[in-house]
Design a protein around this motif. Structure first.
Motif, short mmCIF file in Angstrom:
data_model
loop_
_atom_site.label_atom_id
_atom_site.label_comp_id
_atom_site.label_asym_id
_atom_site.label_seq_id
_atom_site.Cartn_x
_atom_site.Cartn_y
_atom_site.Cartn_z
N THR A 108 0.83 -1.20 0.00
CA THR A 108 0.00 0.00 0.00
C THR A 108 0.87 1.25 0.00
OG1 THR A 108 -1.76 -1.17 1.17
CG2 THR A 108 -1.82 1.24 1.25
N GLN A 109 1.90 1.24 0.83
CA GLN A 109 2.82 2.38 0.87
C GLN A 109 3.49 2.59 -0.50
OE1 GLN A 109 5.96 2.07 3.75
NE2 GLN A 109 6.67 4.15 3.40
N GLN A 110 3.92 1.51 -1.13
CA GLN A 110 4.55 1.61 -2.45
C GLN A 110 3.56 2.13 -3.48
OE1 GLN A 110 7.83 1.27 -3.08
NE2 GLN A 110 7.31 2.06 -5.08
N ASN A 111 2.31 1.68 -3.41
CA ASN A 111 1.28 2.17 -4.34
C ASN A 111 1.03 3.65 -4.16
OD1 ASN A 111 0.93 -0.32 -5.54
ND2 ASN A 111 -0.78 -0.90 -4.24
N ILE A 112 1.01 4.12 -2.93
CA ILE A 112 0.82 5.55 -2.67
C ILE A 112 2.01 6.34 -3.19
CG2 ILE A 112 0.63 7.29 -0.84
CD1 ILE A 112 -0.98 5.17 0.76
N LYS A 113 3.22 5.81 -2.99
CA LYS A 113 4.42 6.48 -3.51
C LYS A 113 4.36 6.56 -5.03
CE LYS A 113 9.48 6.19 -3.49
NZ LYS A 113 9.58 6.62 -4.86
N THR A 114 3.97 5.47 -5.68
CA THR A 114 3.86 5.45 -7.14
C THR A 114 2.80 6.46 -7.60
OG1 THR A 114 4.53 3.14 -7.21
CG2 THR A 114 3.35 3.98 -9.14
N PHE A 115 1.67 6.49 -6.91
CA PHE A 115 0.62 7.47 -7.23
C PHE A 115 1.16 8.88 -7.10
CE2 PHE A 115 -2.59 10.41 -5.69
CZ PHE A 115 -3.51 10.37 -6.72
N ASN A 116 1.90 9.14 -6.03
CA ASN A 116 2.47 10.47 -5.80
C ASN A 116 3.44 10.84 -6.92
OD1 ASN A 116 2.92 12.88 -4.41
ND2 ASN A 116 4.60 12.01 -3.26
N ASP A 117 4.31 9.91 -7.30
CA ASP A 117 5.25 10.17 -8.39
C ASP A 117 4.51 10.42 -9.69
OD1 ASP A 117 7.32 9.80 -6.60
OD2 ASP A 117 7.76 7.75 -7.26
N ASN A 118 3.48 9.62 -9.97
CA ASN A 118 2.70 9.80 -11.19
C ASN A 118 1.91 11.10 -11.17
OD1 ASN A 118 3.62 7.43 -12.32
ND2 ASN A 118 1.92 6.21 -11.56
N ALA A 119 1.44 11.52 -10.00
CA ALA A 119 0.71 12.78 -9.90
C ALA A 119 1.63 13.94 -10.27
CB ALA A 119 0.15 12.96 -8.49
N LYS A 120 2.88 13.88 -9.84
CA LYS A 120 3.85 14.92 -10.20
C LYS A 120 4.07 14.94 -11.71
CE LYS A 120 6.34 14.66 -5.82
NZ LYS A 120 7.58 14.20 -5.17
N PHE A 122 2.01 13.82 -14.01
CA PHE A 122 0.77 14.26 -14.63
C PHE A 122 0.64 15.78 -14.55
CE2 PHE A 122 -3.93 14.82 -14.59
CZ PHE A 122 -4.19 14.28 -15.84
N ALA A 123 1.00 16.36 -13.42
CA ALA A 123 0.96 17.82 -13.27
C ALA A 123 1.93 18.47 -14.24
CB ALA A 123 1.28 18.22 -11.83
N GLU A 124 3.12 17.91 -14.41
CA GLU A 124 4.10 18.46 -15.35
C GLU A 124 3.58 18.36 -16.78
OE1 GLU A 124 7.29 20.45 -16.64
OE2 GLU A 124 6.79 20.11 -14.53
N LEU A 125 2.96 17.24 -17.13
CA LEU A 125 2.37 17.08 -18.46
C LEU A 125 1.30 18.14 -18.69
CD1 LEU A 125 2.06 15.42 -21.09
CD2 LEU A 125 0.41 14.01 -19.83
N ASN A 126 0.42 18.34 -17.71
CA ASN A 126 -0.63 19.36 -17.83
C ASN A 126 -0.02 20.75 -17.95
OD1 ASN A 126 -2.78 17.63 -17.82
ND2 ASN A 126 -3.09 17.72 -15.62
#
Length: 142
Positions: A108-120, A122-126
């Protein structure tokens, strides 16, 4: 430029005020997490101690009752073996349960970390898409 520099640049700007409030909110959460952790640990320790005390008290009371009532407490060797084997299996099952639980927490912690990295990302892409739209619709001064 850091968040604080951006926030300090124009304290009356909507986004600066919003950033200040977001920072204050998450700083409050970060401050309380260790307190929750300690409180939960304390409750778990108290529960374990209480459960152990109940088991010990119950056993002592039953032993005292059997002695005073003249009830024989001797059991066959086969029964002792079954009880010991059952206890060993319960201990093993509990250990496996704990390993699965800890692995689940780690995943779960790794999934949250991956989500956090992907959110960054995604924000850069936007941000890049927004910049390309803005540059397409702004007039260039020659």
């Amino acid at each position: 430029m850091s968040k604080n520099e951006q926030t300090q640049s124009n304290p009356k700007d909507l986004f600066s005020v919003y950033q200040q409030n977001v920072d204050k909110f998450f700083n409050g959460i970060r401050t309380s997490v260790p307190q929750y952790h300690q409180a939960i640990t304390n409750v778990q320790q108290e529960f374990i101690q209480a459960y152990e005390n109940i088991a010990d008290s119950t056993l002592t009371l039953q032993k005292e009752f059997a002695k005073k009532a003249g009830i024989a407490a001797n059991i066959p060797e086969a029964t002792i073996k079954v009880m010991q084997d059952t206890t060993e299996e319960v201990v093993k099952a509990t250990s496996i349960h704990n390993q699965v639980t800890l692995a689940t927490i780690d995943a779960t912690q790794q999934n949250i970390k991956t989500f956090n990295d992907n959110a960054k990302s995604f924000a850069e892409l936007n941000r890049n898409i927004l910049q390309s739209w803005i540059s397409a619709f702004t007039t260039k001064n020659n």
